[in-house]
Design an enzyme around this catalytic site. Structure first.
Site, short mmCIF file in Angstrom:
data_model
loop_
_atom_site.label_atom_id
_atom_site.label_comp_id
_atom_site.label_asym_id
_atom_site.label_seq_id
_atom_site.Cartn_x
_atom_site.Cartn_y
_atom_site.Cartn_z
N LYS A 84 42.54 -13.35 94.28
CA LYS A 84 42.63 -13.35 92.81
C LYS A 84 42.76 -14.79 92.34
CE LYS A 84 44.69 -9.45 90.43
NZ LYS A 84 45.98 -8.87 90.00
O1 G3P Z 1 47.36 -6.87 88.22
C1 G3P Z 1 47.44 -7.48 86.99
C2 G3P Z 1 47.75 -6.62 85.81
O2 G3P Z 1 47.41 -5.31 86.04
C3 G3P Z 1 49.07 -6.90 85.18
O3 G3P Z 1 49.53 -5.87 84.35
O4 G3P Z 1 51.25 -4.74 82.99
O5 G3P Z 1 51.70 -7.05 83.89
O6 G3P Z 1 50.08 -6.71 82.05
P1 G3P Z 1 50.70 -6.11 83.25
#
Ligand code: G3P
Length: 221
Positions: A84
């Site tokens: 990533k």
């Molecule tokens: O994997 C990255 C992403 O899904 C992060 O999610 O909930 O932290 O915005 P969030």
């Protein structure tokens, strides 16, 4: 559409894998920090031993040279690993070099069509538009997913769209409708997707009715 699990929690991954519905896992530094484990390599390898599909692990460096070095190291841990990399000028430079080495990249922290396009042109295998975080600031995150999917299809790009930052089951429905190749969902959302009050009530009713008739049968014997 495929489902990935968005977590670094081993128990959650084990359980979701048993359900047979997830084909990969995505992690990020915040998710790893929640597990309180600093043994990055061990965690990623443990995840790779549970699922057979792609496992995204994020680089922690921000400068191009160290990003490339770190990505090469992480990708050597397992053929399942996808690196990533955040969409920045350094990130794009790193992606364009790493993709030529057949290292798979998931372009992360993507918040616009232009960022997604740049990711494709640099050679990313996946782009991850962050739906929930856009919704949080009053934008429509799923509209972005739909636009990216439409443009990628128009040009026959092979890069896959991962709807990320999924916060609730309706996001998942919308990602499927928008044609996202993958939605990466937190464990909580996956569990919510399995349930419906009418399913719970239906099971209770079937059990109740069956136990009534089997009691009667016992009494008749
Ligand atoms: O994997 C990255 C992403 O899904 C992060 O999610 O909930 O932290 O915005 P969030």
């Amino acid at each position: 559409m495929h489902l990935f699990l968005d977590t670094a929690n081993i128990e959650q991954i084990r359980h979701a894998a048993k359900l047979g519905v997830i084909s990969g896992v995505t992690t990020n530094p915040s998710l790893l920090s929640l597990e309180g484990r600093s043994d990055y390599k061990a965690v990623i390898l443990e995840i790779c031993s549970i699922v057979s599909g792609p496992v995204s692990a994020e680089v922690l460096s921000h400068e191009v040279g160290s990003m490339i070095e770190e990505a090469r190291e992480i990708s050597s841990w397992s053929p399942q690993v996808v690196i990533k990399i955040p969409i920045t000028p350094f990130g794009l430079e790193a992606i364009s070099i790493l993709s030529k080495e057949n290292i798979k990249i998931n372009l992360t922290l993507c918040f616009s069509v232009n960022q997604a396009l740049l990711g494709v042109l640099a050679g990313a295998t996946y782009v991850s538009p962050f739906v929930g975080r856009l919704d949080d600031i009053g934008h429509n995150g799923m509209e972005l997913v739909a636009e990216i999917v439409q443009i990628f299809a128009h040009y026959n790009f092979s890069t896959q769209v991962i709807a990320a930052s999924i916060r609730h089951p309706l996001h998942c429905v919308a990602a499927a409708k928008a044609g996202a190749h993958i939605a990466t969902v937190p464990y909580k959302v996956l569990m919510e997707m399995t349930s419906h009050p009418l399913t719970t009530a239906g099971i209770a009713r079937f059990r109740e009715d069956w136990s009534g008739i089997s009691q009667e049968a016992k009494q008749e014997k």
